[in-house]
Design an enzyme around this catalytic site. Structure first.
Site, PDB file in Angstrom:
ATOM      1  N   ARG A 126       0.807  -1.234   0.000  1.00 58.62           N
ATOM      2  CA  ARG A 126       0.000   0.000   0.000  1.00 58.62           C
ATOM      3  C   ARG A 126       0.839   1.282   0.000  1.00 58.62           C
ATOM      4  NH1 ARG A 126      -2.781  -3.166   3.792  1.00 58.62           N
ATOM      5  NH2 ARG A 126      -4.570  -4.179   2.831  1.00 58.62           N
ATOM      6  N   LYS A 148       2.999  11.440 -11.629  1.00 59.00           N
ATOM      7  CA  LYS A 148       2.147  10.560 -12.444  1.00 59.00           C
ATOM      8  C   LYS A 148       2.909   9.254 -12.649  1.00 59.00           C
ATOM      9  CE  LYS A 148      -0.803  13.609 -15.198  1.00 59.00           C
ATOM     10  NZ  LYS A 148      -1.140  14.084 -16.555  1.00 59.00           N
ATOM     11  N   GLU A 190       9.628  18.746 -25.174  1.00 63.09           N
ATOM     12  CA  GLU A 190       8.953  19.047 -23.897  1.00 63.09           C
ATOM     13  C   GLU A 190       9.547  20.307 -23.268  1.00 63.09           C
ATOM     14  OE1 GLU A 190       6.276  17.462 -23.077  1.00 63.09           O
ATOM     15  OE2 GLU A 190       6.397  15.436 -23.892  1.00 63.09           O
ATOM     16  N   LYS A 232       7.207  23.112 -14.439  1.00 61.31           N
ATOM     17  CA  LYS A 232       6.350  21.951 -14.166  1.00 61.31           C
ATOM     18  C   LYS A 232       5.949  21.938 -12.695  1.00 61.31           C
ATOM     19  CE  LYS A 232       5.131  17.282 -14.743  1.00 61.31           C
ATOM     20  NZ  LYS A 232       5.208  16.039 -15.466  1.00 61.31           N
ATOM     21  N   GLU A 242      -4.570  16.944 -11.515  1.00 67.38           N
ATOM     22  CA  GLU A 242      -5.134  17.355 -12.815  1.00 67.38           C
ATOM     23  C   GLU A 242      -6.660  17.526 -12.795  1.00 67.38           C
ATOM     24  OE1 GLU A 242      -2.970  15.889 -16.241  1.00 67.38           O
ATOM     25  OE2 GLU A 242      -4.790  16.018 -17.437  1.00 67.38           O
ATOM     26  N   ARG A 246      -3.451  21.638 -14.651  1.00 70.41           N
ATOM     27  CA  ARG A 246      -2.349  20.724 -14.998  1.00 70.41           C
ATOM     28  C   ARG A 246      -2.455  20.252 -16.445  1.00 70.41           C
ATOM     29  NH1 ARG A 246       0.700  16.004 -11.466  1.00 70.41           N
ATOM     30  NH2 ARG A 246       1.953  15.244 -13.205  1.00 70.41           N
ATOM     31  N   ASN A 250      -0.201  19.336 -21.395  1.00 70.66           N
ATOM     32  CA  ASN A 250      -0.441  18.462 -22.551  1.00 70.66           C
ATOM     33  C   ASN A 250      -0.558  19.232 -23.866  1.00 70.66           C
ATOM     34  OD1 ASN A 250      -0.418  16.109 -21.048  1.00 70.66           O
ATOM     35  ND2 ASN A 250      -2.559  16.363 -20.467  1.00 70.66           N
ATOM     36  N   HIS A 253      -0.417  17.456 -27.219  1.00 71.92           N
ATOM     37  CA  HIS A 253      -0.492  16.013 -26.969  1.00 71.92           C
ATOM     38  C   HIS A 253      -1.726  15.368 -27.591  1.00 71.92           C
ATOM     39  CE1 HIS A 253       2.805  16.919 -24.322  1.00 71.92           C
ATOM     40  NE2 HIS A 253       2.875  15.698 -23.836  1.00 71.92           N
ATOM     41  N   HIS A 257      -0.881  12.343 -29.575  1.00 67.91           N
ATOM     42  CA  HIS A 257      -1.348  10.990 -29.247  1.00 67.91           C
ATOM     43  C   HIS A 257      -2.032  10.344 -30.444  1.00 67.91           C
ATOM     44  CE1 HIS A 257      -1.346  11.724 -24.616  1.00 67.91           C
ATOM     45  NE2 HIS A 257      -0.202  11.243 -25.052  1.00 67.91           N
ATOM     46  N   HIS A 270       7.717   9.800 -28.653  1.00 66.89           N
ATOM     47  CA  HIS A 270       6.661  10.649 -28.072  1.00 66.89           C
ATOM     48  C   HIS A 270       6.949  12.144 -28.319  1.00 66.89           C
ATOM     49  CE1 HIS A 270       3.717  12.048 -25.152  1.00 66.89           C
ATOM     50  NE2 HIS A 270       4.670  12.710 -24.512  1.00 66.89           N
TER      51      HIS A 270
HETATM   52  P1  NAD Z   1      12.521   5.575 -22.381  1.00 67.40           P
HETATM   53  O1  NAD Z   1      12.402   5.423 -20.932  1.00 67.40           O
HETATM   54  O2  NAD Z   1      12.035   4.481 -23.238  1.00 67.40           O
HETATM   55  O3  NAD Z   1      14.043   5.901 -22.738  1.00 67.40           O
HETATM   56  C1  NAD Z   1      14.413   6.058 -24.094  1.00 67.40           C
HETATM   57  C2  NAD Z   1      15.597   5.157 -24.455  1.00 67.40           C
HETATM   58  O4  NAD Z   1      16.801   5.719 -23.907  1.00 67.40           O
HETATM   59  C3  NAD Z   1      15.506   3.748 -23.895  1.00 67.40           C
HETATM   60  O5  NAD Z   1      16.026   2.849 -24.829  1.00 67.40           O
HETATM   61  C4  NAD Z   1      16.421   3.815 -22.672  1.00 67.40           C
HETATM   62  O6  NAD Z   1      16.932   2.564 -22.278  1.00 67.40           O
HETATM   63  C5  NAD Z   1      17.503   4.715 -23.172  1.00 67.40           C
HETATM   64  N1  NAD Z   1      18.263   5.446 -22.168  1.00 67.40           N
HETATM   65  C6  NAD Z   1      17.806   5.979 -21.018  1.00 67.40           C
HETATM   66  N2  NAD Z   1      18.770   6.724 -20.450  1.00 67.40           N
HETATM   67  C7  NAD Z   1      19.846   6.617 -21.229  1.00 67.40           C
HETATM   68  C8  NAD Z   1      21.155   7.183 -21.173  1.00 67.40           C
HETATM   69  N3  NAD Z   1      21.505   8.037 -20.214  1.00 67.40           N
HETATM   70  N4  NAD Z   1      22.037   6.858 -22.146  1.00 67.40           N
HETATM   71  C9  NAD Z   1      21.659   6.027 -23.168  1.00 67.40           C
HETATM   72  N5  NAD Z   1      20.438   5.505 -23.297  1.00 67.40           N
HETATM   73  C10 NAD Z   1      19.547   5.812 -22.333  1.00 67.40           C
HETATM   74  O7  NAD Z   1      11.769   6.902 -22.897  1.00 67.40           O
HETATM   75  P2  NAD Z   1      11.566   8.358 -22.278  1.00 67.40           P
HETATM   76  O8  NAD Z   1      11.421   9.253 -23.433  1.00 67.40           O
HETATM   77  O9  NAD Z   1      12.589   8.651 -21.236  1.00 67.40           O
HETATM   78  O10 NAD Z   1      10.166   8.218 -21.530  1.00 67.40           O
HETATM   79  C11 NAD Z   1       8.992   7.876 -22.228  1.00 67.40           C
HETATM   80  C12 NAD Z   1       7.992   7.357 -21.226  1.00 67.40           C
HETATM   81  O11 NAD Z   1       7.707   8.377 -20.282  1.00 67.40           O
HETATM   82  C13 NAD Z   1       6.664   6.945 -21.829  1.00 67.40           C
HETATM   83  O12 NAD Z   1       6.281   5.702 -21.291  1.00 67.40           O
HETATM   84  C14 NAD Z   1       5.698   8.029 -21.387  1.00 67.40           C
HETATM   85  O13 NAD Z   1       4.390   7.560 -21.224  1.00 67.40           O
HETATM   86  C15 NAD Z   1       6.305   8.441 -20.082  1.00 67.40           C
HETATM   87  N6  NAD Z   1       5.977   9.804 -19.661  1.00 67.40           N
HETATM   88  C16 NAD Z   1       5.487   9.979 -18.413  1.00 67.40           C
HETATM   89  C17 NAD Z   1       5.197  11.247 -17.952  1.00 67.40           C
HETATM   90  C18 NAD Z   1       4.734  11.432 -16.542  1.00 67.40           C
HETATM   91  O14 NAD Z   1       4.331  12.537 -16.178  1.00 67.40           O
HETATM   92  N7  NAD Z   1       4.808  10.409 -15.727  1.00 67.40           N
HETATM   93  C19 NAD Z   1       5.417  12.363 -18.773  1.00 67.40           C
HETATM   94  C20 NAD Z   1       5.929  12.156 -20.048  1.00 67.40           C
HETATM   95  C21 NAD Z   1       6.215  10.864 -20.490  1.00 67.40           C
HETATM   96  N1  GLY Z   2       3.267  15.048 -18.452  1.00 68.23           N
HETATM   97  C1  GLY Z   2       2.043  15.684 -18.085  1.00 68.23           C
HETATM   98  C2  GLY Z   2       1.853  15.764 -16.611  1.00 68.23           C
HETATM   99  O1  GLY Z   2       2.704  15.417 -15.835  1.00 68.23           O
HETATM  100  O2  GLY Z   2       0.801  16.174 -16.199  1.00 68.23           O
END
Ligand code: NAD
Ligand code: GLY
Length: 368
Positions: A126, A148, A190, A232, A242, A246, A250, A253, A257, A270
């Site tokens: 939990r 998130k 971003e 942010k 949100e 918030r 997006n 987006h 999307h 993305h």
């Molecule tokens: P990712 O986590 O897939 O990383 C991209 C690639 O880079 C992967 O292959 C990873 O292994 C590699 N990598 C990571 N760090 C590295 C480094 N220092 N050197 C070399 N390679 C490295 O992608 P991302 O763009 O970081 O994140 C995308 C994800 O984030 C999606 O799932 C999306 O839904 C999520 N997201 C969440 C929020 C939120 O608010 N929680 C906001 C935006 C995106």
């Molecule tokens: N990435 C959008 C949010 O965190 O609300």
């Protein structure tokens, strides 16, 4: 939200959320400098990372936790593994290794690792504490901040999750040295977003400092990440779950999307889809009187500087957009709300736009 200036290459911000407030450390060498152990309350830690990042940074993180009992789990790399099976493997590892309610999870990696680790921390017994150590630009300026957390379901991205804040975010900009250029540019989409939605002065700064950022100038990099996180943090502090404002995070987006869904999440990154989406949202803002033509041109130019797309994929059609955009979470009672710009640096979530203009934007977007 508060800010402390250390040196030009390091910074600290606090995300103000009452008893869920936490610091973000930013800059070169931060993994070693911060003393991450002080954010671990119990004796045990589980580091969650993936096959790519483990090779690069796992031992450096482990050596910062010398006084703790450290376990690690190395996930397969990719968005396709951000699912319930992988979540279950993390929970099984925690149970197998007898982690109790005082254990701390540490997410070492990009947004995929960060989102799934945060959700595992929210679920395990939990809720146990977790720390974000984001290693992509996108995760440093966006996903590691704001709480998130989620995994994907076959029927929808990020559909199973929770709002769950970390204890601390440790952003070591040195980790960006190994990040592929394309991933860095996707993160820049971003960063540009924050200038557009909330910070016109930062947008100007980004126009003037793209060369420094491209050359890996540490002070410029730290400043860009700090300013993004400040923007942010301000929005998250005002609307953690949100209920309203918030959603401006997006921008672009809804269009983005649609592109990602059309490509079955296996085409553009993305940030690339968001970049094209931000151009579309800016075009509609221009038609609604929020942006001038010259401001719209500046948006497009800055996105192009980072080799990001300004138009949707050529195999997509206006019909595809219309079908896919109405599945967005911002559709309420059949009405599509969009994030639009009232001015450069000022966004709103609104359904007060002309549907004809939206259709013009979609059909003309392919030739931007
Ligand atoms: P990712 O986590 O897939 O990383 C991209 C690639 O880079 C992967 O292959 C990873 O292994 C590699 N990598 C990571 N760090 C590295 C480094 N220092 N050197 C070399 N390679 C490295 O992608 P991302 O763009 O970081 O994140 C995308 C994800 O984030 C999606 O799932 C999306 O839904 C999520 N997201 C969440 C929020 C939120 O608010 N929680 C906001 C935006 C995106
Ligand atoms: N990435 C959008 C949010 O965190 O609300």
């Amino acid at each position: 939200m508060s800010e402390q200036n250390n040196s030009p290459s390091t910074a600290q911000i606090n995300v103000e959320l009452e008893d869920r407030s936490y610091p973000i450390f930013i800059g070169s060498g931060q993994l070693a400098a911060v003393g991450i152990s002080r954010f671990v309350q119990g004796k045990k830690v589980l580091i969650v990372t993936n096959t790519t990042v483990a090779k690069l940074y796992l031992s450096a993180l482990e050596s910062e936790l010398g006084d703790k009992q450290v376990d690690s789990i190395i996930l397969q790399d990719g968005e396709q593994f951000k699912n319930l099976d992988t979540l279950n493997s993390i929970l099984t590892k925690l149970l197998d290794s007898q982690h109790d309610r005082k254990t701390t999870l540490i997410a070492l990696g990009g947004g995929v690792v960060g989102d799934i680790t945060g959700f595992a921390a929210a679920c395990y017994q939990r809720g146990v504490p977790f720390i974000q150590v984001p290693t992509t630009l996108l995760s440093q300026v966006d996903s590691s901040v704001g709480g998130k957390t989620a995994v994907n379901h076959p029927l929808g991205k990020n559909m199973i999750g929770a709002f769950y804040q970390p204890q601390a975010v440790v952003i070591d900009t040195d980790s960006l040295a190994t990040l592929p250029e394309r991933e860095f540019s996707a993160g820049m989409a971003e960063v540009i977003k924050y200038g557009l939605i909330a910070d016109a002065e930062f947008f100007d700064w980004l126009e003037q400092n793209s060369s420094a950022l491209k050359q890996g100038d540490q002070a410029a990099l730290t400043y860009a990440i700090e300013r993004s996180c400040l923007n942010k943090a301000k929005v998250v502090s005002a609307d953690e779950t949100e209920q309203g404002i918030r959603a401006i995070l997006n921008l672009g987006h809804t269009f983005g999307h649609a592109i990602e869904t059309f490509q079955n999440y296996s085409g553009w990154l993305h940030g690339e889809a968001v970049a094209a989406g931000m151009v579309m949202a800016s075009k509609l803002s221009l038609m609604m009187g929020g942006l001038s033509q010259s401001e719209f041109d500046r948006v497009k130019n800055l996105i192009k500087i980072w080799s990001l797309p300004v138009a949707p994929p050529s195999d997509m059609t206006a019909e595809d957009f219309n079908k896919l955009m109405y599945r967005d979470k911002k559709v309420l009672d059949g009405e599509l709300r969009l994030v639009l710009l009232r001015a450069l640096g000022d966004a709103e979530v609104t359904s007060d736009y002309s549907v004809e203009s939206l259709q013009t934007v979609i059909s003309s977007s392919f030739s931007e």
